[in-house]
Design a protein around this motif. Structure first.
Motif, PDB file in Angstrom:
ATOM      1  N   GLY A  63       0.833  -1.193   0.000  1.00  0.00           N
ATOM      2  CA  GLY A  63       0.000   0.000   0.000  1.00  0.00           C
ATOM      3  C   GLY A  63       0.865   1.239   0.000  1.00  0.00           C
ATOM      4  N   ASP A  64       0.425   2.280  -0.704  1.00  0.00           N
ATOM      5  CA  ASP A  64       1.215   3.505  -0.786  1.00  0.00           C
ATOM      6  C   ASP A  64       0.331   4.609  -1.344  1.00  0.00           C
ATOM      7  OD1 ASP A  64       4.633   3.740  -0.907  1.00  0.00           O
ATOM      8  OD2 ASP A  64       3.439   5.466  -1.525  1.00  0.00           O
ATOM      9  N   VAL A  65       0.705   5.868  -1.068  1.00  0.00           N
ATOM     10  CA  VAL A  65      -0.011   6.997  -1.662  1.00  0.00           C
ATOM     11  C   VAL A  65       0.439   7.233  -3.095  1.00  0.00           C
ATOM     12  CG1 VAL A  65      -0.504   8.186   0.501  1.00  0.00           C
ATOM     13  CG2 VAL A  65       1.676   8.602  -0.668  1.00  0.00           C
ATOM     14  N   ASN A  66       1.608   6.719  -3.455  1.00  0.00           N
ATOM     15  CA  ASN A  66       2.145   6.895  -4.808  1.00  0.00           C
ATOM     16  C   ASN A  66       1.608   5.772  -5.694  1.00  0.00           C
ATOM     17  OD1 ASN A  66       3.681   7.182  -7.161  1.00  0.00           O
ATOM     18  ND2 ASN A  66       5.501   7.838  -6.040  1.00  0.00           N
ATOM     19  N   VAL A  67       0.491   6.042  -6.335  1.00  0.00           N
ATOM     20  CA  VAL A  67      -0.187   5.026  -7.139  1.00  0.00           C
ATOM     21  C   VAL A  67       0.656   4.614  -8.339  1.00  0.00           C
ATOM     22  CG1 VAL A  67      -2.227   4.529  -8.528  1.00  0.00           C
ATOM     23  CG2 VAL A  67      -2.455   5.828  -6.394  1.00  0.00           C
ATOM     24  N   ALA A  68       1.232   5.571  -9.044  1.00  0.00           N
ATOM     25  CA  ALA A  68       1.999   5.264 -10.245  1.00  0.00           C
ATOM     26  C   ALA A  68       3.179   4.350  -9.926  1.00  0.00           C
ATOM     27  CB  ALA A  68       2.489   6.549 -10.904  1.00  0.00           C
ATOM     28  N   ALA A  69       3.929   4.684  -8.868  1.00  0.00           N
ATOM     29  CA  ALA A  69       5.093   3.875  -8.504  1.00  0.00           C
ATOM     30  C   ALA A  69       4.677   2.495  -8.019  1.00  0.00           C
ATOM     31  CB  ALA A  69       5.917   4.594  -7.442  1.00  0.00           C
ATOM     32  N   GLY A  70       3.599   2.433  -7.246  1.00  0.00           N
ATOM     33  CA  GLY A  70       3.138   1.152  -6.720  1.00  0.00           C
ATOM     34  C   GLY A  70       2.663   0.215  -7.814  1.00  0.00           C
ATOM     35  N   GLU A  71       1.863   0.730  -8.725  1.00  0.00           N
ATOM     36  CA  GLU A  71       1.362  -0.099  -9.819  1.00  0.00           C
ATOM     37  C   GLU A  71       2.486  -0.537 -10.741  1.00  0.00           C
ATOM     38  OE1 GLU A  71      -1.676   2.278 -11.603  1.00  0.00           O
ATOM     39  OE2 GLU A  71      -3.241   1.582 -10.203  1.00  0.00           O
ATOM     40  N   ALA A  72       3.439   0.357 -10.999  1.00  0.00           N
ATOM     41  CA  ALA A  72       4.565   0.014 -11.874  1.00  0.00           C
ATOM     42  C   ALA A  72       5.424  -1.086 -11.248  1.00  0.00           C
ATOM     43  CB  ALA A  72       5.407   1.256 -12.154  1.00  0.00           C
ATOM     44  N   LEU A  73       5.666  -1.011  -9.943  1.00  0.00           N
ATOM     45  CA  LEU A  73       6.472  -2.013  -9.264  1.00  0.00           C
ATOM     46  C   LEU A  73       5.808  -3.386  -9.335  1.00  0.00           C
ATOM     47  CD1 LEU A  73       8.845  -2.856  -7.427  1.00  0.00           C
ATOM     48  CD2 LEU A  73       7.430  -2.195  -5.463  1.00  0.00           C
ATOM     49  N   ILE A  74       4.517  -3.441  -9.041  1.00  0.00           N
ATOM     50  CA  ILE A  74       3.810  -4.724  -9.054  1.00  0.00           C
ATOM     51  C   ILE A  74       3.772  -5.306 -10.468  1.00  0.00           C
ATOM     52  CG2 ILE A  74       1.562  -5.813  -8.734  1.00  0.00           C
ATOM     53  CD1 ILE A  74       3.143  -5.290  -6.155  1.00  0.00           C
ATOM     54  N   ALA A  75       3.519  -4.466 -11.463  1.00  0.00           N
ATOM     55  CA  ALA A  75       3.497  -4.951 -12.845  1.00  0.00           C
ATOM     56  C   ALA A  75       4.854  -5.523 -13.243  1.00  0.00           C
ATOM     57  CB  ALA A  75       3.100  -3.817 -13.789  1.00  0.00           C
ATOM     58  N   LYS A  76       5.910  -4.857 -12.866  1.00  0.00           N
ATOM     59  CA  LYS A  76       7.267  -5.314 -13.183  1.00  0.00           C
ATOM     60  C   LYS A  76       7.565  -6.654 -12.509  1.00  0.00           C
ATOM     61  CE  LYS A  76      12.099  -3.801 -12.512  1.00  0.00           C
ATOM     62  NZ  LYS A  76      12.468  -4.735 -11.422  1.00  0.00           N
ATOM     63  N   LEU A  77       7.234  -6.777 -11.228  1.00  0.00           N
ATOM     64  CA  LEU A  77       7.534  -8.003 -10.495  1.00  0.00           C
ATOM     65  C   LEU A  77       6.670  -9.170 -10.967  1.00  0.00           C
ATOM     66  CD1 LEU A  77       8.027  -6.616  -6.872  1.00  0.00           C
ATOM     67  CD2 LEU A  77       9.777  -7.425  -8.461  1.00  0.00           C
ATOM     68  N   ARG A  78       5.444  -8.904 -11.322  1.00  0.00           N
ATOM     69  CA  ARG A  78       4.593  -9.977 -11.852  1.00  0.00           C
ATOM     70  C   ARG A  78       5.194 -10.545 -13.135  1.00  0.00           C
ATOM     71  NH1 ARG A  78      -1.882  -8.711 -11.575  1.00  0.00           N
ATOM     72  NH2 ARG A  78      -2.168  -9.020  -9.329  1.00  0.00           N
ATOM     73  N   LEU A  79       5.702  -9.661 -13.973  1.00  0.00           N
ATOM     74  CA  LEU A  79       6.285 -10.081 -15.242  1.00  0.00           C
ATOM     75  C   LEU A  79       7.580 -10.859 -15.010  1.00  0.00           C
ATOM     76  CD1 LEU A  79       6.036  -9.891 -18.354  1.00  0.00           C
ATOM     77  CD2 LEU A  79       7.410  -7.800 -18.229  1.00  0.00           C
ATOM     78  N   GLU A  80       8.407 -10.390 -14.089  1.00  0.00           N
ATOM     79  CA  GLU A  80       9.706 -11.012 -13.847  1.00  0.00           C
ATOM     80  C   GLU A  80       9.605 -12.338 -13.097  1.00  0.00           C
ATOM     81  OE1 GLU A  80      12.382  -6.892 -13.540  1.00  0.00           O
ATOM     82  OE2 GLU A  80      11.958  -8.091 -11.749  1.00  0.00           O
ATOM     83  N   THR A  81       8.652 -12.447 -12.180  1.00  0.00           N
ATOM     84  CA  THR A  81       8.587 -13.621 -11.310  1.00  0.00           C
ATOM     85  C   THR A  81       7.480 -14.602 -11.669  1.00  0.00           C
ATOM     86  OG1 THR A  81       7.063 -12.559  -9.739  1.00  0.00           O
ATOM     87  CG2 THR A  81       9.435 -12.197  -9.407  1.00  0.00           C
ATOM     88  N   ASN A  82       6.566 -14.167 -12.532  1.00  0.00           N
ATOM     89  CA  ASN A  82       5.392 -14.981 -12.866  1.00  0.00           C
ATOM     90  C   ASN A  82       4.566 -15.286 -11.616  1.00  0.00           C
ATOM     91  OD1 ASN A  82       3.760 -16.235 -14.806  1.00  0.00           O
ATOM     92  ND2 ASN A  82       4.641 -18.249 -14.376  1.00  0.00           N
ATOM     93  N   ASN A  83       4.675 -14.412 -10.624  1.00  0.00           N
ATOM     94  CA  ASN A  83       3.906 -14.534  -9.392  1.00  0.00           C
ATOM     95  C   ASN A  83       2.697 -13.622  -9.495  1.00  0.00           C
ATOM     96  OD1 ASN A  83       2.863 -14.542  -6.800  1.00  0.00           O
ATOM     97  ND2 ASN A  83       4.822 -14.225  -5.767  1.00  0.00           N
ATOM     98  N   LYS A  84       1.523 -14.210  -9.616  1.00  0.00           N
ATOM     99  CA  LYS A  84       0.299 -13.430  -9.788  1.00  0.00           C
ATOM    100  C   LYS A  84      -0.293 -12.945  -8.470  1.00  0.00           C
ATOM    101  CE  LYS A  84       0.646 -14.167 -14.156  1.00  0.00           C
ATOM    102  NZ  LYS A  84       1.174 -13.074 -15.023  1.00  0.00           N
ATOM    103  N   ASN A  85       0.246 -13.430  -7.354  1.00  0.00           N
ATOM    104  CA  ASN A  85      -0.279 -13.033  -6.048  1.00  0.00           C
ATOM    105  C   ASN A  85       0.443 -11.812  -5.500  1.00  0.00           C
ATOM    106  OD1 ASN A  85      -2.292 -15.077  -5.730  1.00  0.00           O
ATOM    107  ND2 ASN A  85      -0.651 -16.545  -5.346  1.00  0.00           N
TER     108      ASN A  85
END
Length: 409
Positions: A63-85
């Motif tokens: 959770g964070d107030v910085n929506v852009a950074a938070g969404e970008a981080l999760i999208a990047k990690l999902r792609l790199e790790t194939n972890n959908k959770n």
């Protein structure tokens, strides 16, 4: 009169051996399938935790107030790790409603319907706010409506952490299939956990000059840790640990601070992440605070068995710090130490013993007083508690409604 029974502490509350951090042990398999909630997870330490634990199969909600950074981080990690959770939820830690919604959504997103670890990481530091606090600019003598000092640092670092800790104390014991923490807790990959990590700072232990609000907030987090570290395991089966990083190059360290620290040793995010990973992956670690400083080569203090000492005893003296290890001094002649590369140290390792002694003596004293008073004293006290207002002659202002008198015109 029967002898006063001694207060018997639960095993979780007893003093544990100091951690041997000379060789940091991490049980990475334990992290798999754990649901971990991180506040302030879009950058800094929070992003570092998420980046480290996501590849190992953790279910992470940041959770964070910085929506852009938070969404970008999760999208990047999902792609790199194939972890959908992996999930991001907008969170303003200063808002009670926002935190309630965040935790409810985190439980909904958790594959097993519970939370294993809560990391109260969100924090800020406003240099201008600190400067104005110590150097008032308003004319408080003549201004008809002088403004109050801004306290955003306190709101985020203290009130926000208290909100997070309070909700963690509710949700963690309700983690399905979890059991109360214990020094003998199983650490298999399928075991559930009840774990709260508080993010303090070196400012929790030592005042940072010119940064009063930040120092106050981090001192308060230390107070929260020292209050919960013993109570939470006994009352809710929750293990509470704390991280106290030294100055590290994260967004919280502004340009003025970086200029002041130029040429000085700085800690690293990687070492903070490693310390956190150690705590998350080892369920037997309960009530510990770790300081993470610059990585230095030092002569480590050990006991008679060669085990690295913790707490104050384990911190080397200045003359035992080496920038580069000297091969001819790989060990002390008396066998009392060896040169190692270290960045992580334990603090307050001996608090449990002092708390145990104090609490035990107070409990025994109270029980002795109760035994002396006996049942007659108990009955008298009960009667007094019920009737004292009748004899005091003073109304209870909190309970008695105030009647407004009508005035005739």
């Amino acid at each position: 009169m029967s002898p006063v029974p001694k207060y018997d502490f639960n095993a979780q509350g007893r003093r544990l051996p100091q951690l041997d951090l000379s060789s940091l042990k991490i049980n990475i398999a334990f992290i798999r399938n754990k649901t971990i909630v991180i506040t302030g997870g879009a950058s800094g330490f929070g992003a570092g935790f998420c980046t480290e634990w996501a590849p190992h199969g953790a279910n992470i909600i940041i959770g964070d107030v910085n929506v852009a950074a938070g969404e970008a981080l999760i999208a990047k990690l999902r792609l790199e790790t194939n972890n959908k959770n992996l999930h991001f939820i907008h969170l303003d830690v200063t808002s009670w409603r926002s935190q309630v919604d965040f935790f409810r959504e985190a439980v909904r997103l958790s594959p097993h319907g519970g939370i294993d670890t809560v990391v109260a990481n969100a924090g800020v530091n406003g240099p201008r706010e600190a400067n104005l606090f110590e150097n008032p600019m308003s004319d408080y003598l003549n201004d008809p409506d002088p403004p109050a000092p801004t306290l955003k640092t306190i709101d985020v670092n203290l009130t926000g952490v208290l909100y997070t800790a309070h909700l963690a104390l509710f949700y963690l014991p309700r983690n399905p299939d979890s059991t109360p923490c214990s020094p003998t807790s199983p650490s298999g990959p399928g075991q559930r956990d009840r774990h709260l990590i508080l993010l303090g700072s070196i400012a929790s232990l030592y005042p940072v000059v010119t940064q009063t609000p930040y120092t106050v907030s981090k001192h308060a987090v230390l107070g929260l840790f020292r209050s919960l570290r013993m109570n939470a395991p006994l009352s809710s089966g929750i293990r509470v640990n704390m991280l106290c990083p030294y100055f590290v190059h994260t967004p919280i360290l502004g340009t003025p601070a970086r200029l002041v620290l130029s040429g000085n040793a700085i800690g690293s995010v990687e070492d903070v992440v490693e310390a956190a990973t150690c705590l998350v992956s080892r369920p037997e670690i309960i009530g510990r605070a770790l300081v993470i400083g610059p990585k230095v080569k030092v002569r480590v203090q050990v006991d008679e068995d060669g085990i690295g000492l913790g707490g104050t005893d384990g911190i080397p003296y200045v003359e035992q710090v080496f920038e580069v290890a000297d091969p001819e001094r790989s060990g002390m002649p008396d066998g009392q130490g060896a040169i190692q590369e270290r960045a992580i140290w334990e603090v307050y390792a001996d608090d449990f013993q002092h708390a145990d002694h104090f609490t035990a003596r107070m409990m025994n004293l109270n029980q002795a007083a109760s035994a002396v008073k006996g049942w007659i004293g108990f009955a008298v006290d009960m009667a007094s508690a019920i009737t004292w207002r009748l004899w005091s002659g003073k109304p209870n202002r909190e309970m008695t409604p105030v009647k407004k008198e009508r005035t005739s015109k």
